[in-house]
Motif scaffolding. Structure first.
Motif, PDB file in Angstrom:
ATOM      1  N   TYR A   6      38.694  40.625  39.136  1.00 51.80           N
ATOM      2  CA  TYR A   6      37.836  40.827  40.306  1.00 51.80           C
ATOM      3  C   TYR A   6      38.672  41.245  41.516  1.00 51.80           C
ATOM      4  CZ  TYR A   6      33.626  38.696  38.246  1.00 51.80           C
ATOM      5  OH  TYR A   6      32.531  38.420  37.482  1.00 51.80           O
ATOM      6  N   GLY A   7      39.784  40.581  41.699  1.00 57.62           N
ATOM      7  CA  GLY A   7      40.651  40.914  42.827  1.00 57.62           C
ATOM      8  C   GLY A   7      41.117  42.352  42.787  1.00 57.62           C
ATOM      9  N   VAL A   8      41.514  42.808  41.614  1.00 52.89           N
ATOM     10  CA  VAL A   8      41.973  44.186  41.462  1.00 52.89           C
ATOM     11  C   VAL A   8      40.841  45.169  41.735  1.00 52.89           C
ATOM     12  CG1 VAL A   8      42.854  45.869  39.793  1.00 52.89           C
ATOM     13  CG2 VAL A   8      43.867  43.584  39.904  1.00 52.89           C
ATOM     14  N   VAL A   9      39.662  44.877  41.204  1.00 53.06           N
ATOM     15  CA  VAL A   9      38.507  45.764  41.416  1.00 53.06           C
ATOM     16  C   VAL A   9      38.172  45.829  42.908  1.00 53.06           C
ATOM     17  CG1 VAL A   9      36.020  46.027  40.999  1.00 53.06           C
ATOM     18  CG2 VAL A   9      37.561  45.497  39.094  1.00 53.06           C
ATOM     19  N   TYR A  10      38.095  44.673  43.540  1.00 47.98           N
ATOM     20  CA  TYR A  10      37.792  44.654  44.977  1.00 47.98           C
ATOM     21  C   TYR A  10      38.858  45.388  45.782  1.00 47.98           C
ATOM     22  CZ  TYR A  10      34.210  41.085  44.062  1.00 47.98           C
ATOM     23  OH  TYR A  10      33.114  40.401  43.613  1.00 47.98           O
ATOM     24  N   PHE A  11      40.100  45.204  45.397  1.00 50.46           N
ATOM     25  CA  PHE A  11      41.191  45.897  46.088  1.00 50.46           C
ATOM     26  C   PHE A  11      41.005  47.410  45.975  1.00 50.46           C
ATOM     27  CE2 PHE A  11      45.304  47.982  46.184  1.00 50.46           C
ATOM     28  CZ  PHE A  11      45.816  47.531  47.388  1.00 50.46           C
ATOM     29  N   ASN A  12      40.722  47.891  44.781  1.00 53.58           N
ATOM     30  CA  ASN A  12      40.534  49.329  44.568  1.00 53.58           C
ATOM     31  C   ASN A  12      39.329  49.870  45.317  1.00 53.58           C
ATOM     32  OD1 ASN A  12      42.817  49.744  42.972  1.00 53.58           O
ATOM     33  ND2 ASN A  12      41.732  49.115  41.115  1.00 53.58           N
TER      34      ASN A  12
END
Length: 173
Positions: A6-12
């Protein structure tokens, strides 16, 4: 791992605050490996820096640097930059000097912007001798007119008129 994803997706998606929440939730989970914890802490520091939460970035970076073995120089520069943003100029110096020392020990490039940050820290605490030394490094490695002009001004402040004139002529040339 789900919170990390989730963190990676939100970051992107440039949803940095949501990414922070996801990564912070990941850190609260049982069974997270030391490596994943350290990687996530550094990511959180970068995210806090991205959203200009300087105090949050400093806290996380200090915690991270306390537990990581052989950190690279860049996190120290990030720490110095966060201190600069908070006008804590005297605290800029130690982490940036540490970054430069580590880079030299590892035969890595010491970046121009690191010297500029260090120069700014010393300038703000009125240590003109150190500012001059850093400007001398800058003119040797990145001989830009602005650096020559600044160096000439520093020589003037230090009552070194011959050097001031010679440096000003170099800037003109």
């Amino acid at each position: 791992q789900l919170y990390r994803m989730y963190g990676v997706v939100y970051f992107n998606q440039e949803r940095y605050r949501d990414a922070i929440t996801a990564f912070e939730t990941q850190l609260k989970q049982d069974g997270i490996s030391e490596r994943d914890r350290n990687d996530t802490m550094f990511t959180l520091a970068q995210l806090r820096f991205q959203i200009e939460d300087w105090k949050g970035a400093i806290k996380i970076l200090e915690d991270w640097l306390a537990v990581v073995d052989n950190p690279p120089p860049e996190p120290y520069v990030m720490l110095g930059s966060a201190y600069y943003q908070l006008d804590r100029f005297a605290e800029v110096i130690e982490p940036v000097e540490t970054a430069i020392r580590i880079a030299r020990e590892r035969d890595k490039e010491v970046k121009e912007r690191w010297w500029l940050l260090l120069r700014a820290g010393y300038y703000e605490i009125n240590n003109l001798k150190k500012v001059t030394e850093i400007l001398e490094i800058l003119v040797v490695n990145w001989p830009k007119k602005d650096y020559w002009t600044m160096l000439s001004g520093m020589y003037g402040e230090l009552n070194q008129e011959k050097r001031q004139l010679a440096t000003y002529e170099a800037a003109y040339d």
